[in-house]
Design a protein around this motif. Structure first.
Motif, mmCIF file in Angstrom:
data_model
loop_
_atom_site.group_PDB
_atom_site.id
_atom_site.type_symbol
_atom_site.label_atom_id
_atom_site.label_comp_id
_atom_site.label_asym_id
_atom_site.label_seq_id
_atom_site.Cartn_x
_atom_site.Cartn_y
_atom_site.Cartn_z
ATOM 1 N N ASP A 10 -6.023 -1.476 2.591
ATOM 2 C CA ASP A 10 -6.160 -2.890 2.271
ATOM 3 C C ASP A 10 -6.034 -3.033 0.766
ATOM 4 N N THR A 11 -6.180 -4.234 0.285
ATOM 5 C CA THR A 11 -5.992 -4.498 -1.146
ATOM 6 C C THR A 11 -7.317 -4.585 -1.857
ATOM 7 N N SER A 52 9.969 -9.006 -4.265
ATOM 8 C CA SER A 52 9.224 -9.007 -3.008
ATOM 9 C C SER A 52 9.821 -8.005 -2.032
ATOM 10 N N GLN A 95 -0.018 -5.432 6.726
ATOM 11 C CA GLN A 95 0.762 -6.219 5.810
ATOM 12 C C GLN A 95 0.535 -7.715 6.019
ATOM 13 N N GLU A 96 -0.731 -8.136 6.000
ATOM 14 C CA GLU A 96 -1.035 -9.548 6.113
ATOM 15 C C GLU A 96 -0.586 -10.289 4.856
ATOM 16 N N GLU A 97 -0.722 -9.641 3.674
ATOM 17 C CA GLU A 97 -0.234 -10.211 2.436
ATOM 18 C C GLU A 97 1.161 -9.684 2.136
ATOM 19 N N GLU A 98 1.908 -10.461 1.366
ATOM 20 C CA GLU A 98 3.226 -10.001 0.949
ATOM 21 C C GLU A 98 3.074 -9.001 -0.192
ATOM 22 N N TYR A 99 3.879 -7.925 -0.129
ATOM 23 C CA TYR A 99 3.844 -6.910 -1.176
ATOM 24 C C TYR A 99 5.068 -7.029 -2.070
ATOM 25 N N THR A 119 0.162 -6.457 -4.264
ATOM 26 C CA THR A 119 0.091 -7.827 -3.779
ATOM 27 C C THR A 119 0.318 -8.772 -4.962
ATOM 28 N N TYR A 120 0.613 -10.010 -4.670
ATOM 29 C CA TYR A 120 0.895 -10.963 -5.750
ATOM 30 C C TYR A 120 -0.308 -11.110 -6.680
ATOM 31 N N SER A 121 -1.495 -11.116 -6.128
ATOM 32 C CA SER A 121 -2.697 -11.318 -6.941
ATOM 33 C C SER A 121 -2.955 -10.161 -7.902
#
Length: 259
Positions: free
Chosen positions: A258-259, A66, A2-6, A34-36
């Motif tokens: 991963d994303t 979030s 969870q390096e990026e925010e989900y 993820t935000y992206s």
């Protein structure tokens, strides 16, 4: 992982909301994104709602929020498909599987008698295996299992290995059943879709796995069913909070998510 925010991205679509409070449920869905990837996630949920066999919605709500806690990784339940020729054969098999899962026969009989009155409820009914009573007390909504997803790359590897279709329906249903059965209060789940074109349903249990039954209703029938048979002696608010709020990714084998 969870390096990026989900974010939890959710959709609900309905019809005749002006004529009847809440209207007719058309479609619902959720992804963890993820935000992206939120725009892509919204578009996928929009497409699902606008092309559903239950009709054209006149109301739709898509929202995201979030996730501020760690996401648990859970292995998918083992899957088996049981071919049956008639709905009656399917119901008989489902009852046998529920009893094998630990649900008393008298509780199964009582639940089946009440299925018609629960068919319009959007979420799941929690049915206590001791009292044989509905215990979620959530009127027409029921309990919605939320904050659950299975990343496509990992899902497709699972389908290849297990000779399963790359179907979004299979992905979503198995993900939900896996989360539900991951909690010790869940004894078993009984489910079939409200989609008139889809007659396959399932019984799920931690030990039995995800047992698909190819006919649990007739074609054209828009009455669905989702019952969680629950050990009601345990902490009910904590259980419902797990179903609705605990974020979970389904993860097959040891691939990195991963994303």
């Amino acid at each position: 992982m969870q390096e990026e925010e989900y974010y939890s991205v959710r959709m609900r679509a309905a019809k005749n909301t002006v004529l009847k409070k809440g209207g007719k449920h058309i479609s619902g869905g959720e992804v963890l994104s993820t935000y992206s990837n939120i725009k892509q996630s919204v578009n996928a949920l929009l497409e699902k709602a606008l092309t559903h066999s239950r009709g054209k919605p006149d109301f739709m709500q898509i929202q995201f929020e979030s996730i501020n806690e760690s996401i648990k990784l859970v292995k998918p339940l083992r899957v088996e498909t049981n071919e049956v020729e008639t709905v009656e054969n399917g119901k008989t098999l489902a009852r046998a599987m529920l009893e094998k899962s630990g649900v008393p026969k008298r509780i199964i009989d009582k639940a089946y008698k009440q299925i018609p009155e629960y068919s319009s409820i959007r979420g799941a009914i929690l049915f206590d295996i001791h009292s044989g009573e509905r215990i979620d007390n959530n009127s027409e909504k029921g309990v919605r299992v939320s904050r659950i997803d299975w990343l496509n790359a990992n899902f497709e590897k699972w389908t290849d290995e297990n000779n399963q279709p790359k179907s979004s329906r299979v992905k979503e249903a198995l993900a939900i059943a896996t989360k539900v059965c991951d909690h010790p209060s869940t004894i078993a789940e009984l489910c079939w879709s409200d989609d008139p074109d889809y007659v396959t349903g399932y019984v799920a249990n931690k030990k039995l796995g995800y047992q698909r039954i190819t006919r649990l209703k007739e074609y054209g029938d828009e009455q669905g069913c989702r019952i969680f048979f629950v050990d009601g002696v345990r902490d009910l608010p904590t259980y419902i909070n797990f179903l609705e709020k605990k974020p979970i990714f389904i993860k097959w084998e040891e691939d990195d998510i991963d994303t």
